[in-house]
Design an enzyme around this catalytic site. Structure first.
Site, PDB file in Angstrom:
ATOM      1  N   ASP A 221       0.830  -1.203   0.000  1.00  0.00           N
ATOM      2  CA  ASP A 221       0.000   0.000   0.000  1.00  0.00           C
ATOM      3  C   ASP A 221       0.871   1.264   0.000  1.00  0.00           C
ATOM      4  OD1 ASP A 221      -2.835   0.942   0.394  1.00  0.00           O
ATOM      5  OD2 ASP A 221      -1.966   1.878   2.171  1.00  0.00           O
ATOM      6  N   GLU A 270      14.372 -14.822   0.728  1.00  0.00           N
ATOM      7  CA  GLU A 270      14.755 -15.875   1.682  1.00  0.00           C
ATOM      8  C   GLU A 270      13.929 -17.132   1.434  1.00  0.00           C
ATOM      9  OE1 GLU A 270      14.067 -14.079   5.505  1.00  0.00           O
ATOM     10  OE2 GLU A 270      15.725 -12.656   5.252  1.00  0.00           O
TER      11      GLU A 270
END
Ligand code: NOJ
Length: 561
Positions: A221, A270
């Site tokens: 956002d 990751e």
């Protein structure tokens, strides 16, 4: 400087590049516990519907604990579920059901601001000016002799000033009006200070929290707002639009923001496959917007260009051409959007008189009480044609719940039911965005149209004609058109490119995907000549009338190889 990790070789690493992503506004999708507010078990219960629709992923707007001052974009706790919408266990069940159905899950992250009920903001209010608790937000002394004027002239997105003055609770001025805090949105949405290392670290924790629970991606956002130039004295900025393309705006699209997202990419990488992300960055310059979408940052950025464009052949083609070229150059894939929870639904936008600008249309529909002259039949015909034009393009398509039912904006919601902060912050002069957030109609002749409970926004009678059950299995219905298109789309997407072809008429746009699929859109009102060499017997899908010797007006055709 961060060194980008080697790209993943996981076979699913690029799943998002051409995904059809369906936006769920959880409060308005489906209500499983009958309290009038949609919830996560409601989403789980509708997974069969979503799978049959043929989407690749869902994006859920915020479902976190919130006072709903801005529909959930005022987050109290980034790592929990609002009890009205369910529990973390409900979230896990929803993700499991989605994955079982072959649907990926994207969640919203709201990093520009928290809610004023976030524990950090409560601590900031309870602490004195200059304290470490205040440093995670933007607190400043006011101007004027007694600090009675806001620190700058910046406006809030929802009307009024972007600053609110607090009554101090601690320190020598306790009990008296004191500092001001920045909120580019509602008063209840204080902006974070992204220069603070704890803010940066905490969002990494939030990304890992949801990634560890199995989400596949994030929608970010106000991505272009995190880095701000707070050097004193603050610079004047009376309108929030970005007018410069050099990163020098004090509030938006500053170059420093990219370092933040490079850090996010490290976290997302990751995981294998790496987590996807899409920036909500209302940056009007394509090349600058695409910086957020670089492989070293979020991967994608929403492209609102078609959403803002009038229904026009040359305009649509120019936008699609430019966005595809620039996305490829930046290593991203393009995105396409016509509707979301912030804008007037596209079937309504296209039902307004020609020549109206988006601002006219929005003002017309959103201004209190005004009823614009609409032609709904034409609006929906154009919306369907535009949607098939877009679903044939390479890149990701973001669809908003209810557009597959051909829903229009509910422009005449009773004033007493309105909840958008815009309505309150403009002293009831602008209605705001509730008209596209009305709970969905599932069954035409059931109470609450099968939503599940007495809906938090009233549904109009005309929803009966758009309910999912009356369109299910009905040839030519908007729901069946979306299902067919999303089914065929998987075949179109063998390669992420297209070739533009010369059309026979100026109102027609014609393109071919590398594996031979063709899309022909007639943006004009009258039937158009079929380009030479096009064999209409290959049409497998039409957004409108069947093609008999011509391309019907305001219609898109898909042709199989
Ligand atoms: C964009 C969201 O889509 C909108 O609904 C919200 O009001 C603002 N950001 C503030 O979070």
């Amino acid at each position: 400087m961060t060194i980008p990790p080697a790209p993943s070789t996981h076979p699913d690493a690029g799943w998002w590049r051409q995904a059809a992503v369906y936006q769920i506004y959880p409060r308005s999708f489906s209500d499983a516990n009958g309290d009038g507010m949609g919830d996560l078990p409601g989403v789980t219960a509708r997974m069969g519907y979503l799978a049959a629709l043929g989407i690749d992923a869902v994006w859920l707007s915020p479902f976190y604990p919130s006072a709903l001052a801005d529909g959930g974009y005022d987050v109290d706790d980034y790592r929990n579920v609002d009890p009205r919408l369910g529990t973390l266990a409900d979230f896990d069940a929803m993700v499991a059901a989605a994955h079982d159905a072959g649907i990926r899950v994207i969640v919203d992250v709201v990093p520009n601001h928290s809610s004023n009920r976030h524990e950090w903001f409560k601590a900031a209010l309870a602490s004195a000016p200059g304290s470490p608790e205040r440093a995670r937000y933007h607190f400043l002394d006011g101007l004027g002799r007694h600090g009675e004027l806001p620190p700058s002239d910046w406006p809030s997105h929802f009307g009024g000033a972007a600053w609110t003055r607090v009554v101090e609770q601690a320190g020598p001025n306790a009990g008296r009006p004191g500092q001001w805090y920045l909120h580019l949105f509602a008063t209840e949405q204080p902006d974070f200070n992204w220069d603070h290392p704890e803010v940066r670290e905490d969002f990494h924790t939030t990304l890992r929290f949801w990634a560890d629970r199995g989400v596949d991606g994030f929608r970010v956002d106000v991505a272009h707002g995190l880095a701000k130039d707070m050097t004193l004295p603050l610079r004047s900025k009376k309108v929030l639009d970005i007018l410069v393309d050099d990163g020098s705006d004090p509030l938006f699209d500053r170059d420093e923001v990219h370092e933040i997202f490079a850090g996010w990419r490290d976290v997302l990488n990751e995981y294998d496959p790496p987590k996807a992300a899409v920036a909500e960055a209302w940056v009007p310059f394509t090349s600058r917007r695409l910086k957020y979408a670089r492989p070293t940052e979020l991967g994608q950025a929403f492209n609102f260009d078609l959403l803002q464009a009038p229904f026009d052949a040359a305009g649509f083609r120019a936008i699609a051409e430019k966005c595809l070229v620039e996305a490829e150059a930046s290593g991203a894939s393009s995105t396409w959007v016509f509707s979301n929870h912030d804008v007037v639904r596209h079937a309504s936008r296209y039902s307004l008189p020609d020549g109206s600008t988006l601002e006219d249309l929005a003002a017309w529909l959103l201004a209190g009480g005004a009823t614009p002259p609409t032609d709904r039949e034409r609006g929906l015909r154009r919306a369907r044609a535009a949607t098939l034009f877009m679903l044939g393009l390479p890149g990701s398509a973001y669809l908003y719940q209810g557009e597959e039912l051909g829903l229009f904006e509910v422009a005449d919601l009773p004033e007493a039911s309105l909840q958008d902060p815009t309505w309150f912050r403009t002293q009831h002069s602008v209605k705001g965005r509730d008209g596209c957030r009305v709970p969905l109609p599932w069954l035409s002749d059931a109470a609450d149209f099968g939503f599940g409970g007495s809906p938090w926004l009233p549904q109009p009678d005309w929803f009966a004609g758009h309910a999912a059950d009356v369109q299910d299995g009905v040839e030519g219905s908007t729901l069946e058109m979306y299902r067919a298109a999303l089914g065929w789309r998987r075949k179109l997407q063998a390669e992420e490119s297209l070739q533009w072809l010369d059309a026979a008429a100026p109102a027609v746009v014609h393109y071919r995907r590398p594996n031979g699929w063709e899309v022909l859109s007639n943006f004009g009102g009258a039937p158009a000549m079929v380009p030479s060499g096009v064999d209409l017997s290959k049409v497998v899908l039409s957004s409108g009338e069947p093609a008999r010797g011509a391309i019907p007006g305001e219609t898109t055709l898909w042709l199989a190889p």
